[in-house]
Structure formats: C-alpha cells, structure tokens
Design a protein around this motif. Structure first.
Motif, mmCIF file in Angstrom:
data_model
loop_
_atom_site.group_PDB
_atom_site.id
_atom_site.type_symbol
_atom_site.label_atom_id
_atom_site.label_comp_id
_atom_site.label_asym_id
_atom_site.label_seq_id
_atom_site.Cartn_x
_atom_site.Cartn_y
_atom_site.Cartn_z
ATOM 1 N N ILE A 68 0.954 -1.220 0.203
ATOM 2 C CA ILE A 68 0.188 0.198 0.071
ATOM 3 C C ILE A 68 0.921 1.251 -0.040
ATOM 4 O O ILE A 68 0.716 2.132 -0.621
ATOM 5 C CB ILE A 68 -0.913 0.097 1.258
ATOM 6 N N THR A 69 1.834 1.256 0.782
ATOM 7 C CA THR A 69 2.850 2.314 0.936
ATOM 8 C C THR A 69 3.630 2.739 -0.449
ATOM 9 O O THR A 69 3.734 3.823 -1.020
ATOM 10 C CB THR A 69 4.091 2.244 1.984
ATOM 11 N N GLU A 123 -9.361 1.276 9.507
ATOM 12 C CA GLU A 123 -10.016 1.349 11.012
ATOM 13 C C GLU A 123 -9.456 -0.025 11.861
ATOM 14 O O GLU A 123 -9.679 0.056 13.027
ATOM 15 C CB GLU A 123 -11.565 1.499 11.025
ATOM 16 N N LYS A 124 -8.920 -0.857 11.171
ATOM 17 C CA LYS A 124 -8.579 -2.105 11.747
ATOM 18 C C LYS A 124 -7.129 -2.115 12.385
ATOM 19 O O LYS A 124 -6.510 -2.792 13.112
ATOM 20 C CB LYS A 124 -8.882 -3.497 10.881
ATOM 21 N N ASP A 125 -6.178 -1.429 11.661
ATOM 22 C CA ASP A 125 -4.862 -1.492 11.576
ATOM 23 C C ASP A 125 -4.169 -0.155 11.622
ATOM 24 O O ASP A 125 -4.560 0.725 10.875
ATOM 25 C CB ASP A 125 -4.049 -2.167 10.526
ATOM 26 N N LYS A 130 -2.370 5.083 9.362
ATOM 27 C CA LYS A 130 -1.366 6.213 9.186
ATOM 28 C C LYS A 130 -1.004 6.261 7.455
ATOM 29 O O LYS A 130 -0.919 7.683 7.272
ATOM 30 C CB LYS A 130 -0.123 5.841 9.920
ATOM 31 N N ILE A 131 -0.938 5.325 6.981
ATOM 32 C CA ILE A 131 -0.419 5.257 5.430
ATOM 33 C C ILE A 131 -1.645 6.084 4.843
ATOM 34 O O ILE A 131 -1.542 6.868 3.925
ATOM 35 C CB ILE A 131 -0.093 3.873 5.280
ATOM 36 N N LEU A 136 -4.523 10.583 1.748
ATOM 37 C CA LEU A 136 -5.290 11.606 1.649
ATOM 38 C C LEU A 136 -4.697 12.949 1.729
ATOM 39 O O LEU A 136 -5.225 13.983 1.220
ATOM 40 C CB LEU A 136 -6.598 11.217 2.684
ATOM 41 N N ARG A 137 -3.852 13.190 2.673
ATOM 42 C CA ARG A 137 -3.328 14.539 2.827
ATOM 43 C C ARG A 137 -2.591 14.829 1.602
ATOM 44 O O ARG A 137 -2.527 16.082 0.991
ATOM 45 C CB ARG A 137 -2.512 14.278 4.018
ATOM 46 N N ASN A 138 -1.899 13.945 1.047
ATOM 47 C CA ASN A 138 -1.046 14.056 -0.326
ATOM 48 C C ASN A 138 -1.806 14.555 -1.472
ATOM 49 O O ASN A 138 -1.634 15.409 -2.232
ATOM 50 C CB ASN A 138 -0.263 12.745 -0.756
#
Length: 201
Positions: A68-69, A123-125, A130-131, A136-138
C-alpha cells in the motif's frame, strides 16, 4: 530500486524488493487482502518462503502494508506529473474524477486499490490508518495547489479557499470508492461526481 542481499539455496541472491512488492500488489489487487494466499503471493514474487520471511518479518501483513505504501507513493507521483503536464489542469481534474464512475475493475490510474484499503483496513490496523491518512493528505495538497494556481490565473470563477476545496476533492475520491462498493451504476456515480465537481467551475 531497493535491493536486498538474501541467502537463497545456500548462496547469496540479489532480491529486488520494490519489484517483488509490485508483483505482490497485483495479487492483492485481484484477490483482496483476505483471500490472497501465501502460495499465490510467493509465486508472483518469485521467491521462497525462507527468503520471504527474511525480508518481511511481519509476514503477509507487513507485505500488504509495504504494498500500500509503495503504491500510494507511485500513485501520488503519477497524479502530480499528469497535472503538471496537462494544458488545462482543472479539466484534467474533472476528467480524472469522472473516470472513476466507469472503472470496471481495480484500475491503477484511478487508484481504487488504495480506495479499497481505506475502506477495508484503515480502521482495523493502526499502521494502515497512518498510511491512508498520509495518502489523503498528499491528494489534498496536490488538489489544493492546482486549484490555487487556477484561481490566480483567472481560470476559475470560485474564490473559495483552495485548501478546503482540496479536502473536498480528496473526500470525494475517498467517498466514491466507498459508494461504488454498494452502487455500481456508472450513471449514478457520474451524477454524484458531477454534482461535487461544480465547485471547480
């Protein structure tokens, strides 16, 4: 590319982590996190179980997080580059969002792999949360900068705060991936997107 020296079959072998993660990502995209099996992932990556756990000590969960990262970073870079190369950046943004209505599968260009991760695991991890928050911020930063430039050049009528408009668009990107899991009609999705894109006029 990140490379790591990993013992395999009694001798060192160059293990290209970025390439292996990219191959694993294709499995996650097509199968989903829960149904992607270890054998499928190892087969796609072209490595054995021993090498896998030397590189990904957290197992499948670590591999998915790094997938994902890496995908998120490439996706953000791709959008930034495409916007920079577009003659009409606002029209590019409109087309980018409208295309979400017609994504029949997990398309790289539309980023639904990331959208699905936001819905399924954020919401689970804690690490995944954080990722996805960073993603979304990017996106918000990219959208806000594009809108601000268009406003300064007189290419938009709206004088709304570009920072808030950027958040509106990142929320739209996220929300469409949630909605399409319940409503697959391209016509309905298109109508929703068009209504939200009126802020770009």
């Amino acid at each position: 590319m990140s490379q790591k020296l990993i013992p395999m079959a009694g001798r060192p072998k160059i293990f290209d982590e970025c390439e292996a993660i990219e191959k694993a990502t294709e499995v996650f995209r097509s199968k989903g996190y829960d149904t992607a099996s270890a054998d499928e992932l190892l087969g796609a990556m072209g490595i054995g179980k021993g090498s896998f756990y030397l590189a990904f000590k957290g197992g499948k969960q670590e591999l998915y997080t790094r997938s994902i990262t890496q995908f998120s970073e490439h996706f953000s870079q791709k959008i930034s580059q495409s916007i920079a190369e577009a003659d009409d950046k606002i029209e590019f943004l409109k087309a980018f969002f409208l295309n979400l209505a017609y994504a029949s599968d997990c398309d790289k260009e539309r980023g639904c792999y990331l959208g699905n991760a936001l819905v399924q695991l954020s919401e689970k991890d804690h690490e995944m949360k954080k990722i996805t928050a960073k993603l979304l911020r990017n996106l918000q930063t990219i959208f806000a900068a594009t809108i601000k430039e268009a406003q300064e050049k007189g290419q938009m009528k709206s004088k709304e705060d570009p920072e808030i408009m950027g958040w509106h668009l990142s929320n739209l990107w996220n929300g469409i991936h949630v909605t399409r899991r319940m409503e697959a009609s391209p016509e309905i999705l298109k109508s929703i997107i068009e209504m939200n894109l009126k802020i770009l006029d």
